[in-house]
Design a protein around this motif. Structure first.
Motif, PDB file in Angstrom:
ATOM      1  N   LYS A   1      17.814  -7.656  34.333  1.00  0.00           N
ATOM      2  CA  LYS A   1      17.970  -8.195  32.983  1.00  0.00           C
ATOM      3  C   LYS A   1      19.446  -8.365  32.620  1.00  0.00           C
ATOM      4  O   LYS A   1      19.799  -9.199  31.796  1.00  0.00           O
ATOM      5  CB  LYS A   1      17.289  -7.249  31.979  1.00  0.00           C
ATOM      6  CG  LYS A   1      17.379  -7.680  30.529  1.00  0.00           C
ATOM      7  CD  LYS A   1      16.635  -8.980  30.265  1.00  0.00           C
ATOM      8  CE  LYS A   1      16.665  -9.346  28.782  1.00  0.00           C
ATOM      9  NZ  LYS A   1      16.014 -10.641  28.514  1.00  0.00           N
TER      10      LYS A   1
ATOM     11  N   THR B   1      20.556 -14.990  38.531  1.00  0.00           N
ATOM     12  CA  THR B   1      20.338 -15.613  37.218  1.00  0.00           C
ATOM     13  C   THR B   1      19.364 -16.796  37.306  1.00  0.00           C
ATOM     14  O   THR B   1      18.651 -17.081  36.352  1.00  0.00           O
ATOM     15  CB  THR B   1      21.660 -16.071  36.588  1.00  0.00           C
ATOM     16  OG1 THR B   1      22.364 -16.934  37.491  1.00  0.00           O
ATOM     17  CG2 THR B   1      22.532 -14.875  36.253  1.00  0.00           C
TER      18      THR B   1
ATOM     19  N   TYR C   1      15.888 -15.079  37.723  1.00  0.00           N
ATOM     20  CA  TYR C   1      15.474 -14.350  36.520  1.00  0.00           C
ATOM     21  C   TYR C   1      16.109 -14.997  35.280  1.00  0.00           C
ATOM     22  O   TYR C   1      17.138 -14.531  34.789  1.00  0.00           O
ATOM     23  CB  TYR C   1      15.870 -12.879  36.620  1.00  0.00           C
ATOM     24  CG  TYR C   1      15.181 -12.158  37.760  1.00  0.00           C
ATOM     25  CD1 TYR C   1      13.920 -11.601  37.578  1.00  0.00           C
ATOM     26  CD2 TYR C   1      15.779 -12.066  39.012  1.00  0.00           C
ATOM     27  CE1 TYR C   1      13.270 -10.956  38.619  1.00  0.00           C
ATOM     28  CE2 TYR C   1      15.143 -11.427  40.057  1.00  0.00           C
ATOM     29  CZ  TYR C   1      13.883 -10.880  39.863  1.00  0.00           C
ATOM     30  OH  TYR C   1      13.239 -10.244  40.900  1.00  0.00           O
TER      31      TYR C   1
ATOM     32  N   CYS D   1      18.546 -13.512  32.313  1.00  0.00           N
ATOM     33  CA  CYS D   1      19.415 -12.430  32.763  1.00  0.00           C
ATOM     34  C   CYS D   1      20.818 -12.682  32.213  1.00  0.00           C
ATOM     35  O   CYS D   1      21.365 -13.782  32.338  1.00  0.00           O
ATOM     36  CB  CYS D   1      19.448 -12.376  34.287  1.00  0.00           C
ATOM     37  SG  CYS D   1      20.424 -11.014  34.971  1.00  0.00           S
TER      38      CYS D   1
END
Length: 296
Positions: free
Chosen positions: A56, A75, A78, A81
């Motif tokens: 995260k 990134t 996810y 993030c």
């Protein structure tokens, strides 16, 4: 690669560049650096997935590609993030030509700059920063780069980036890459006073206790001061910057490097010259198209 527990919610993934991992109750996690490439980041992601962790947040200690080269993969994999860095390191991470230009002194030959641009979402302040629901402490560790930072988790685990080198690295690279000698020495003295119990270096297989990190900091200080004295001895006779590096490489039995490593050595040589000039130990003159430095 594997996820290794240090204490509480703080872990690390051992690799050529160690990656810090701090976990949250909801299985989100914070990464301290991301490795050197998409390939490495993919392997880091496999380790995280096997432990049901979801990146995260990312904190980059500094801008060198072996520390932020995996940002793009993480990134992209996810979305959402969030990436953090210090103000000046953000500038370099988002403008990768700056590092290569610093080393070469101008626009670089094709192929020298291989780093890829990554986005930094937010700038960290020194002291306690609330990231997620946890308090993460950011400390200044300038010297290896222009504004490197360290990270201390609530578990009193400190990730030191490249502010301090292991004994193995000091032996392998007799002339370590340093952007500022004075800042490096100040950071090493500061490291000895950090309120933490466990210390992680980016390039070391060992994990250090408080006592061990103090001893290692002293070894790093001794190595830097030794190189300063070596420079002064060589510069009893006028030398160009390249002559000085050549003599240091001969004295330390350093084999001829490829282009990038040579430029790193040369940049460090410049840092030693700058430090000695600022302290009033050196003078300089130009003659026949060369710039010479010599001990006062």
């Amino acid at each position: 690669m594997e996820l290794i527990k240090l204490r509480g919610n703080t872990y690390y993934i051992s690799n050529n560049t160690n990656v810090g991992v701090f976990t949250y109750k909801n299985k989100n996690c914070l990464l301290v650096d991301t490795g050197s490439s998409n390939t490495i980041a993919r392997k880091i992601d496999e380790v995280l997935k096997s432990n049901r962790l979801h990146p995260k947040y990312i904190i980059n200690t500094h801008n060198h590609p072996d520390h932020c080269g995996g940002n793009i993969y993480i990134t992209a994999t996810y979305p959402g993030c969030i990436t953090y860095a210090s103000r000046k390191e953000k500038l370099y991470i988002e403008n990768v030509e700056l590092l290569a230009t610093n080393l070469f002194g101008s626009i670089t030959p094709k192929g020298l700059n291989r780093a890829k641009v990554a986005k930094v979402d937010d700038i960290l302040q020194y002291g306690v920063n609330k990231i997620g629901d946890e308090k993460i402490k950011i400390i200044p560790l300038k010297g290896h780069t222009i504004e490197q930072i360290g990270v201390i988790t609530p578990d009193k685990v400190c990730f030191l980036g490249d502010s301090i080198f292991s004994t193995c690295i000091l032996e392998k690279y007799s002339i370590p890459y340093l952007y500022s000698i004075e800042d490096s020495l100040e950071s090493l003295e500061y490291i000895k006073e950090i309120d933490a119990d466990i210390f992680v270096l980016s390039h070391s297989e060992a994990i250090y206790s408080k006592e061990e990190i103090v001893n290692l900091a002293d070894k790093n200080i001794q190595a830097i001061n030794g190189l300063l004295e070596e420079c002064l001895t060589i510069l009893e006779q006028p030398q160009t910057r390249e002559d000085l590096l050549q003599n240091m490489m001969i004295l330390n039995e350093i084999p001829d490097p490829e282009q990038v490593q040579y430029l790193l050595y040369l940049a460090s040589t410049s840092a030693f010259i700058a430090c000695l000039c600022d302290k009033g130990y050196l003078e300089y003159y130009s003659e026949n198209g060369k710039l010479y430095y010599y001990k006062r």
